[in-house]
Design a protein around this motif. Structure first.
Motif, PDB file in Angstrom:
ATOM      1  N   ILE A  17       0.810  -0.868  -0.125  1.00 27.01           N
ATOM      2  CA  ILE A  17       0.076   0.134  -0.024  1.00 27.01           C
ATOM      3  C   ILE A  17       1.290   1.021   0.071  1.00 27.01           C
ATOM      4  CG2 ILE A  17      -2.019   1.435   1.564  1.00 27.01           C
ATOM      5  CD1 ILE A  17      -2.439  -1.070   2.790  1.00 27.01           C
ATOM      6  N   VAL A  18       0.515   2.476  -0.849  1.00 26.67           N
ATOM      7  CA  VAL A  18       1.201   3.547  -1.419  1.00 26.67           C
ATOM      8  C   VAL A  18       0.491   4.791  -1.061  1.00 26.67           C
ATOM      9  CG1 VAL A  18       2.843   4.659  -2.157  1.00 26.67           C
ATOM     10  CG2 VAL A  18       3.052   1.776  -2.888  1.00 26.67           C
ATOM     11  N   THR A  19       0.812   5.289  -0.094  1.00 29.27           N
ATOM     12  CA  THR A  19       0.546   6.552   0.447  1.00 29.27           C
ATOM     13  C   THR A  19       0.647   7.490   0.597  1.00 29.27           C
ATOM     14  OG1 THR A  19      -0.886   5.232   1.918  1.00 29.27           O
ATOM     15  CG2 THR A  19      -1.818   7.361   2.010  1.00 29.27           C
ATOM     16  N   PHE A  35      -7.135   3.656  11.542  1.00 30.62           N
ATOM     17  CA  PHE A  35      -6.883   3.960   9.600  1.00 30.62           C
ATOM     18  C   PHE A  35      -5.428   4.694   9.859  1.00 30.62           C
ATOM     19  CE2 PHE A  35      -7.982   6.766   6.094  1.00 30.62           C
ATOM     20  CZ  PHE A  35      -7.609   5.491   4.979  1.00 30.62           C
ATOM     21  N   ALA A  36      -5.058   4.988   9.921  1.00 32.92           N
ATOM     22  CA  ALA A  36      -3.554   5.969  10.758  1.00 32.92           C
ATOM     23  C   ALA A  36      -2.232   4.690  10.544  1.00 32.92           C
ATOM     24  CB  ALA A  36      -3.613   7.367  11.369  1.00 32.92           C
ATOM     25  N   ASP A  37      -2.434   4.051  11.942  1.00 36.43           N
ATOM     26  CA  ASP A  37      -1.494   3.624  11.677  1.00 36.43           C
ATOM     27  C   ASP A  37      -1.213   1.550  10.874  1.00 36.43           C
ATOM     28  OD1 ASP A  37      -1.677   4.414  14.717  1.00 36.43           O
ATOM     29  OD2 ASP A  37      -2.075   3.531  15.324  1.00 36.43           O
ATOM     30  N   ARG A  74     -10.084  -0.124  -2.878  1.00 40.71           N
ATOM     31  CA  ARG A  74     -11.450   0.915  -3.376  1.00 40.71           C
ATOM     32  C   ARG A  74     -12.178   1.000  -1.824  1.00 40.71           C
ATOM     33  NH1 ARG A  74     -12.931  -2.260  -7.718  1.00 40.71           N
ATOM     34  NH2 ARG A  74     -14.138  -4.097  -6.787  1.00 40.71           N
ATOM     35  N   PHE A  75     -11.460  -0.412  -1.164  1.00 36.55           N
ATOM     36  CA  PHE A  75     -12.087  -0.143   0.696  1.00 36.55           C
ATOM     37  C   PHE A  75     -11.491   1.165   0.577  1.00 36.55           C
ATOM     38  CE2 PHE A  75     -10.618  -1.980   4.266  1.00 36.55           C
ATOM     39  CZ  PHE A  75     -11.464  -1.468   5.181  1.00 36.55           C
ATOM     40  N   LEU A  76      -9.564   0.848   0.202  1.00 35.64           N
ATOM     41  CA  LEU A  76      -9.272   1.947   1.429  1.00 35.64           C
ATOM     42  C   LEU A  76      -9.648   3.430   1.140  1.00 35.64           C
ATOM     43  CD1 LEU A  76      -6.098   0.281   1.528  1.00 35.64           C
ATOM     44  CD2 LEU A  76      -7.565   0.431   3.720  1.00 35.64           C
ATOM     45  N   LYS A  77     -10.061   3.618  -0.523  1.00 36.00           N
ATOM     46  CA  LYS A  77      -9.683   4.919  -0.937  1.00 36.00           C
ATOM     47  C   LYS A  77     -11.948   4.973  -0.689  1.00 36.00           C
ATOM     48  CE  LYS A  77      -7.413   4.519  -5.079  1.00 36.00           C
ATOM     49  NZ  LYS A  77      -7.580   4.703  -6.968  1.00 36.00           N
ATOM     50  N   ARG A  78     -12.372   4.489  -0.327  1.00 38.96           N
ATOM     51  CA  ARG A  78     -13.875   4.622   1.082  1.00 38.96           C
ATOM     52  C   ARG A  78     -13.505   5.392   1.518  1.00 38.96           C
ATOM     53  NH1 ARG A  78     -16.249   1.396  -3.666  1.00 38.96           N
ATOM     54  NH2 ARG A  78     -18.110   1.976  -4.053  1.00 38.96           N
ATOM     55  N   ILE A  79     -13.067   4.923   2.908  1.00 39.43           N
ATOM     56  CA  ILE A  79     -12.356   5.007   4.046  1.00 39.43           C
ATOM     57  C   ILE A  79     -12.194   6.315   4.526  1.00 39.43           C
ATOM     58  CG2 ILE A  79     -11.443   4.843   5.482  1.00 39.43           C
ATOM     59  CD1 ILE A  79     -11.666   1.707   5.227  1.00 39.43           C
ATOM     60  N   ALA A  80     -10.787   6.776   2.962  1.00 35.85           N
ATOM     61  CA  ALA A  80     -10.210   8.080   3.024  1.00 35.85           C
ATOM     62  C   ALA A  80     -11.175   8.945   2.498  1.00 35.85           C
ATOM     63  CB  ALA A  80      -8.886   7.792   1.852  1.00 35.85           C
ATOM     64  N   THR A 111      -1.410  16.292   8.877  1.00 36.93           N
ATOM     65  CA  THR A 111      -0.723  16.091   9.942  1.00 36.93           C
ATOM     66  C   THR A 111      -0.756  14.905  11.291  1.00 36.93           C
ATOM     67  OG1 THR A 111      -2.386  17.446  11.450  1.00 36.93           O
ATOM     68  CG2 THR A 111      -0.856  18.689  10.136  1.00 36.93           C
ATOM     69  N   MET A 112      -1.231  13.846  11.009  1.00 36.57           N
ATOM     70  CA  MET A 112      -1.818  12.733  12.296  1.00 36.57           C
ATOM     71  C   MET A 112      -0.606  11.598  11.523  1.00 36.57           C
ATOM     72  SD  MET A 112      -4.987  10.657  10.547  1.00 36.57           S
ATOM     73  CE  MET A 112      -5.187  10.067   8.500  1.00 36.57           C
ATOM     74  N   PHE A 113      -0.292  12.335   9.976  1.00 36.69           N
ATOM     75  CA  PHE A 113       0.575  11.242   9.578  1.00 36.69           C
ATOM     76  C   PHE A 113       2.746  11.752   9.679  1.00 36.69           C
ATOM     77  CE2 PHE A 113      -2.698  10.441   6.639  1.00 36.69           C
ATOM     78  CZ  PHE A 113      -2.551   9.066   6.644  1.00 36.69           C
ATOM     79  N   LYS A 114       3.172  11.380   9.941  1.00 30.33           N
ATOM     80  CA  LYS A 114       4.558  11.562  10.375  1.00 30.33           C
ATOM     81  C   LYS A 114       5.421  11.855   9.065  1.00 30.33           C
ATOM     82  CE  LYS A 114       5.204   8.564  14.837  1.00 30.33           C
ATOM     83  NZ  LYS A 114       6.065   7.612  14.914  1.00 30.33           N
TER      84      LYS A 114
END
Length: 512
Positions: A153-155, A250-252, A233-239, A160-163
């Motif tokens: 998974i590439v994000t 989700f962030a972790d 698609r599942f991850l994108k809907r959450i995002a 700011t919640m991500f380091k």
């Protein structure tokens, strides 16, 4: 005065099963999986890669693919050698005081949900940050029955919640189910619509583990690719969801570059799995036997709408599956004709006619390829979209039923409060003042619980209305985009077939 019959007890929400132990899946899901397996059974080689439906463009433009239709995907099989049923309403009501996040805290975030669409996957304008997610490749880890597929998974994000702004992690399928389970436990009770995780397929997972010959590997590659797209698609809907996208779990999931703890309790053969089976049975019985006295016309109307939509989506999904199978058969017939025409051209003594028959065979080979590609497009664009929304409709039903459960809790609290008040009155009339104080405290306690239940019911009703409105906006926009994309692809395929036939016309006219 006789005791009134209490409403039926509700079972707690069951957790998501683990990856390979789905022995309790529904008959409908099993039949659907078998139908999907048949779609590509007629091909001996790996079919052209599925069109990757891009959800990154705005609703006013035609859909573009993340991967062009005629380009090969990166190899999807990189081989590496890495080695309870509720105890009753009283306990459930008492537990609400410690729920996290609480309904009263979370409902304050309902008012300003931005108008966003699942089709706009760039996320540039959601709140003040964006999250762009893709599953770039897959890797088979281990060998034999202990092996599994890891998804990279590439994000990219500026939140700011991500380091860091760029992240890449490996996750197995059960990790996605675990994420869905965590989000469901946190937010379903508050009326949030949780995007469903892709369904498990024990048959497909087993094929991956034991695939040896070329045919099995081709089938496994197709299965992995379809699952990769579904998970993306599942991850994108959450995002896209303004609340879920800010969740720490989700962030972790997107950021922690380490193996997540495997949720062994989700195994279907474990004690928790058996308990889930009983919970499912109790939940189903409750849905059938308990009828809520609905006093809001909006919910009555939407429940009817959802039931009709679910039925028609399932009918359309079945029709598209039949269309895909027919296109596959037409492509296969075109290939058979091409072979027969090629053999006939070798037997034909007339030079011009022989050359024309040979060219005709070449044209039909090209037409076979185009028609196979069209069948794959039908499946990847329409079938997958309909399958996703059948799952989303199920998630909407779960949210509506959660509201019914809250209503049942409120009715139970009302009944208990009435009984406590009657008990207090009897004690006062009989002069047993030594127990009046204790019962008075119980009355106050249940009055407080009833008030909390009423607040929770009002809040979950309010949240569901907002969530459903956003769901409808996203659904209409996504269907509009996918239909536009599908028409564009169909026109391109038909244009290509016409081009092949136009090139053959001079050969046919040259026969002397």
């Amino acid at each position: 005065m006789t005791d009134e019959k209490l409403p039926p007890m509700m079972a707690t929400d069951d957790p998501v099963d683990d990856e390979d132990d789905d022995i309790f899946s529904s008959t409908i899901d099993d039949l659907s999986s078998l139908r999907n397996e048949e779609l590509f059974a007629s091909l001996a080689t790996v079919p052209p890669p599925l069109t990757n439906i891009s959800l990154n463009e705005g609703s006013s433009t035609l859909l573009e693919s993340d991967v062009p239709l005629n380009n090969d995907h990166k190899e999807v099989q990189q081989m590496t050698s890495k080695n309870v049923i509720s105890n009753g309403f009283e306990e459930e009501i008492n537990s609400k005081e410690n729920d996290t996040p609480s309904a009263s805290e979370e409902i304050n975030q309902v008012e300003d949900i931005p108008n966003v669409s699942i089709n706009n996957m760039n996320f540039e304008n959601i709140e003040n940050g964006f999250i762009k997610i893709s599953i770039s490749e897959t890797t088979k880890v281990g060998e034999g029955m202990s092996s599994y597929v890891a998804y990279r998974i590439v994000t990219r994000s500026n939140m700011t919640m991500f380091k860091t702004n760029n992240m890449a992690v490996l996750r197995r399928f059960s990790d996605f189910l675990g994420l869905h389970n965590k989000l469901t436990e946190k937010y379903l009770r508050n009326g949030r619509l949780i995007p469903p995780a892709p369904q498990k397929n024990m048959l497909g997972s087993t094929r991956i583990k034991i695939s040896g010959n070329q045919s099995d590997q081709a089938t496994s590659a197709e299965f992995i690719e379809k699952r990769r797209l579904a998970l993306e698609r599942f991850l994108k809907r959450i995002a896209l969801h303004p609340i879920l996208r800010n969740d720490k779990s989700f962030a972790d999931f997107l950021e922690q570059d380490c193996e997540l703890p495997k949720a062994t309790s989700t195994s279907a053969l474990s004690g928790a799995g058996v308990m889930r089976l009983f919970n499912k049975v109790g939940e189903t019985v409750n849905k059938i036997t308990y009828k809520m006295d609905e006093n809001e016309p909006w919910f009555e109307e939407k429940e009817v709408q959802i039931e009709n939509l679910d039925l028609q989506l399932r009918n359309l999904h079945g029709a598209v599956e039949v269309l895909v199978i027919n296109r596959k058969e037409l492509a296969h017939s075109s290939g058979s004709f091409a072979k027969s025409a090629a053999v006939l051209s070798n037997c034909e003594e007339h030079t011009g006619l022989s050359r024309a028959l040979s060219q005709l065979a070449d044209v039909f080979e090209k037409v076979e390829s185009v028609r196979t590609e069209q069948a794959n497009t039908d499946f990847s664009i329409f079938c997958e979209l309909l399958k996703d929304y059948i799952g989303l409709i199920g998630a909407v039903k779960n949210v509506f039923h959660e509201r019914v459960k809250v209503y049942q809790n409120m009715q139970h609290a009302q009944m208990i409060l009435t009984k406590k008040r009657e008990q207090k009155t009897k004690l006062e009339l009989t002069g047993r003042l030594d127990k009046v104080g204790f019962v008075t405290n119980e009355v106050s306690e249940w009055e407080s619980k009833l008030s909390r239940c009423q607040d929770e019911f009002d809040q979950i009703s309010k949240t569901i209305k907002v969530e459903f409105e956003q769901f409808e906006i996203n659904r209409i926009k996504e269907f509009k985009m996918v239909i536009s994309s599908y028409l564009e692809e169909m026109i391109n395929h038909q244009t290509l077939i016409i081009k092949h036939w136009q090139a053959f016309i001079p050969e046919a006219k040259a026969i002397a």
